[in-house]
Design a protein around this motif. Sequence first.
Motif, PDB file in Angstrom:
ATOM      1  N   ARG A 126       0.825  -1.216   0.000  1.00 31.79           N
ATOM      2  CA  ARG A 126       0.000   0.000   0.000  1.00 31.79           C
ATOM      3  C   ARG A 126       0.856   1.263   0.000  1.00 31.79           C
ATOM      4  O   ARG A 126       0.572   2.219  -0.715  1.00 31.79           O
ATOM      5  CB  ARG A 126      -0.931   0.014   1.211  1.00 31.79           C
ATOM      6  CG  ARG A 126      -2.269  -0.625   0.909  1.00 31.79           C
ATOM      7  CD  ARG A 126      -3.159  -0.515   2.075  1.00 31.79           C
ATOM      8  NE  ARG A 126      -2.684  -1.654   2.899  1.00 31.79           N
ATOM      9  CZ  ARG A 126      -3.154  -2.027   4.034  1.00 31.79           C
ATOM     10  NH1 ARG A 126      -4.105  -1.372   4.585  1.00 31.79           N
ATOM     11  NH2 ARG A 126      -2.687  -3.057   4.678  1.00 31.79           N
ATOM     12  N   THR A 127       1.912   1.251   0.777  1.00 32.27           N
ATOM     13  CA  THR A 127       2.794   2.419   0.838  1.00 32.27           C
ATOM     14  C   THR A 127       3.465   2.653  -0.515  1.00 32.27           C
ATOM     15  O   THR A 127       3.538   3.788  -1.007  1.00 32.27           O
ATOM     16  CB  THR A 127       3.862   2.236   1.928  1.00 32.27           C
ATOM     17  OG1 THR A 127       3.199   1.976   3.166  1.00 32.27           O
ATOM     18  CG2 THR A 127       4.731   3.463   2.061  1.00 32.27           C
TER      19      THR A 127
ATOM     20  N   TRP B 272       2.381   1.657  -3.414  1.00 29.82           N
ATOM     21  CA  TRP B 272       1.353   2.080  -4.358  1.00 29.82           C
ATOM     22  C   TRP B 272       1.011   3.567  -4.170  1.00 29.82           C
ATOM     23  O   TRP B 272       0.891   4.316  -5.135  1.00 29.82           O
ATOM     24  CB  TRP B 272       0.111   1.211  -4.210  1.00 29.82           C
ATOM     25  CG  TRP B 272      -0.989   1.614  -5.161  1.00 29.82           C
ATOM     26  CD1 TRP B 272      -2.181   2.161  -4.849  1.00 29.82           C
ATOM     27  CD2 TRP B 272      -0.966   1.500  -6.580  1.00 29.82           C
ATOM     28  NE1 TRP B 272      -2.917   2.398  -5.983  1.00 29.82           N
ATOM     29  CE2 TRP B 272      -2.180   1.995  -7.069  1.00 29.82           C
ATOM     30  CE3 TRP B 272      -0.034   1.025  -7.493  1.00 29.82           C
ATOM     31  CZ2 TRP B 272      -2.491   2.038  -8.413  1.00 29.82           C
ATOM     32  CZ3 TRP B 272      -0.353   1.067  -8.843  1.00 29.82           C
ATOM     33  CH2 TRP B 272      -1.565   1.578  -9.276  1.00 29.82           C
ATOM     34  N   SER B 273       0.865   4.027  -2.928  1.00 31.19           N
ATOM     35  CA  SER B 273       0.539   5.440  -2.689  1.00 31.19           C
ATOM     36  C   SER B 273       1.702   6.339  -3.112  1.00 31.19           C
ATOM     37  O   SER B 273       1.495   7.419  -3.663  1.00 31.19           O
ATOM     38  CB  SER B 273       0.184   5.678  -1.228  1.00 31.19           C
ATOM     39  OG  SER B 273       1.307   5.456  -0.405  1.00 31.19           O
ATOM     40  N   MET B 274       2.956   5.871  -2.877  1.00 31.41           N
ATOM     41  CA  MET B 274       4.103   6.654  -3.319  1.00 31.41           C
ATOM     42  C   MET B 274       4.143   6.716  -4.849  1.00 31.41           C
ATOM     43  O   MET B 274       4.461   7.754  -5.431  1.00 31.41           O
ATOM     44  CB  MET B 274       5.409   6.066  -2.767  1.00 31.41           C
ATOM     45  CG  MET B 274       5.560   6.335  -1.273  1.00 31.41           C
ATOM     46  SD  MET B 274       6.884   5.455  -0.458  1.00 31.41           S
ATOM     47  CE  MET B 274       8.250   5.637  -1.508  1.00 31.41           C
ATOM     48  N   TRP B 275       3.822   5.597  -5.501  1.00 31.72           N
ATOM     49  CA  TRP B 275       3.817   5.570  -6.971  1.00 31.72           C
ATOM     50  C   TRP B 275       2.759   6.526  -7.527  1.00 31.72           C
ATOM     51  O   TRP B 275       3.005   7.275  -8.460  1.00 31.72           O
ATOM     52  CB  TRP B 275       3.582   4.147  -7.453  1.00 31.72           C
ATOM     53  CG  TRP B 275       3.553   4.065  -8.948  1.00 31.72           C
ATOM     54  CD1 TRP B 275       2.460   3.996  -9.741  1.00 31.72           C
ATOM     55  CD2 TRP B 275       4.676   4.075  -9.822  1.00 31.72           C
ATOM     56  NE1 TRP B 275       2.821   3.957 -11.051  1.00 31.72           N
ATOM     57  CE2 TRP B 275       4.208   4.008 -11.137  1.00 31.72           C
ATOM     58  CE3 TRP B 275       6.049   4.130  -9.634  1.00 31.72           C
ATOM     59  CZ2 TRP B 275       5.023   3.980 -12.235  1.00 31.72           C
ATOM     60  CZ3 TRP B 275       6.870   4.110 -10.736  1.00 31.72           C
ATOM     61  CH2 TRP B 275       6.361   4.026 -12.012  1.00 31.72           C
ATOM     62  N   LYS B 276       1.571   6.512  -6.912  1.00 33.49           N
ATOM     63  CA  LYS B 276       0.508   7.407  -7.358  1.00 33.49           C
ATOM     64  C   LYS B 276       0.887   8.870  -7.106  1.00 33.49           C
ATOM     65  O   LYS B 276       0.643   9.724  -7.951  1.00 33.49           O
ATOM     66  CB  LYS B 276      -0.817   7.068  -6.661  1.00 33.49           C
ATOM     67  CG  LYS B 276      -1.449   5.790  -7.185  1.00 33.49           C
ATOM     68  CD  LYS B 276      -2.875   5.553  -6.749  1.00 33.49           C
ATOM     69  CE  LYS B 276      -3.239   6.002  -5.382  1.00 33.49           C
ATOM     70  NZ  LYS B 276      -4.556   5.595  -4.934  1.00 33.49           N
ATOM     71  N   SER B 277       1.466   9.157  -5.943  1.00 35.74           N
ATOM     72  CA  SER B 277       1.844  10.547  -5.655  1.00 35.74           C
ATOM     73  C   SER B 277       2.954  11.002  -6.590  1.00 35.74           C
ATOM     74  O   SER B 277       3.016  12.149  -6.986  1.00 35.74           O
ATOM     75  CB  SER B 277       2.284  10.707  -4.201  1.00 35.74           C
ATOM     76  OG  SER B 277       3.490  10.011  -3.965  1.00 35.74           O
TER      77      SER B 277
ATOM     78  N   ARG C 206       1.248  11.954  -9.813  1.00 43.29           N
ATOM     79  CA  ARG C 206       0.587  13.253  -9.687  1.00 43.29           C
ATOM     80  C   ARG C 206       1.606  14.384  -9.686  1.00 43.29           C
ATOM     81  O   ARG C 206       1.404  15.415 -10.288  1.00 43.29           O
ATOM     82  CB  ARG C 206      -0.254  13.315  -8.409  1.00 43.29           C
ATOM     83  CG  ARG C 206      -1.622  12.714  -8.580  1.00 43.29           C
ATOM     84  CD  ARG C 206      -2.482  12.972  -7.355  1.00 43.29           C
ATOM     85  NE  ARG C 206      -2.817  11.661  -6.808  1.00 43.29           N
ATOM     86  CZ  ARG C 206      -2.569  11.240  -5.602  1.00 43.29           C
ATOM     87  NH1 ARG C 206      -1.984  12.028  -4.733  1.00 43.29           N
ATOM     88  NH2 ARG C 206      -2.894  10.035  -5.213  1.00 43.29           N
TER      89      ARG C 206
END
Length: 160
Positions: A130-131, A133-138, A141
Motif C-alpha cells: 500500500r505504501t 502504491w501510494s508513493m507511486w501514485k503521488s 501526480r
Amino acid sequence: MAWQAAGYAIAVAAVAVAMAIVLSLASLSRSIRRLERTAEAVSKDATTVLRRCDHLAEEIEATLAMSRQSLEDFAWLAEGARAMGEAVHSAAKTTARLTELYRDCLSAPFQSASGDSDAGEKTELSNLARTLWSMWKSRGRASSSERRDPSANAEQSEGE
C-alpha cells in the motif's frame, strides 16, 4: 591740361581697380575649386566610413541576437538542472522511505514474539504494498503537476 591729367589718373585708377577685382575673382575662383575638391574627398571618406559603420552595426546586431539566444538557452538549461535536482531529491526521499520499510519488514519477524509470524508478515507486506502504491501514485501526480505548472512544484519543494 590739369583736367586731362586728372582724367588720365582717374582712368588709370579705374583700370587698376578693375584689374584688382579680376585678380581677386580669379583667386576666389581657385579657392572655391580647392574647397569643392576637398568637399568631394570628405564626402567619399564619409561614405566609406558610413558603410563601415553600417557593417559594424550589423555585426553588433548579430552578436546581440546570439547573446540573447545563449541567455535563453542557459535559462532553459538551469530550469532543467533545477528539475533534475528536484527529481534526485524526490528519489532520495523515496529511497530512504523504501529502506526504512524494508528494514522494518526484515526486522519484524525477528522482533515479533508471537507465534503467528505468517499473519504479521502478510500485514507488513500489505502495508509495504500500500505504501509503495501510494508513493507511486503521488509520484505520478507530482510529475503531471510539474508538466502543467513548474512554479507550483517549486512552491511545494520550498514548503518541504
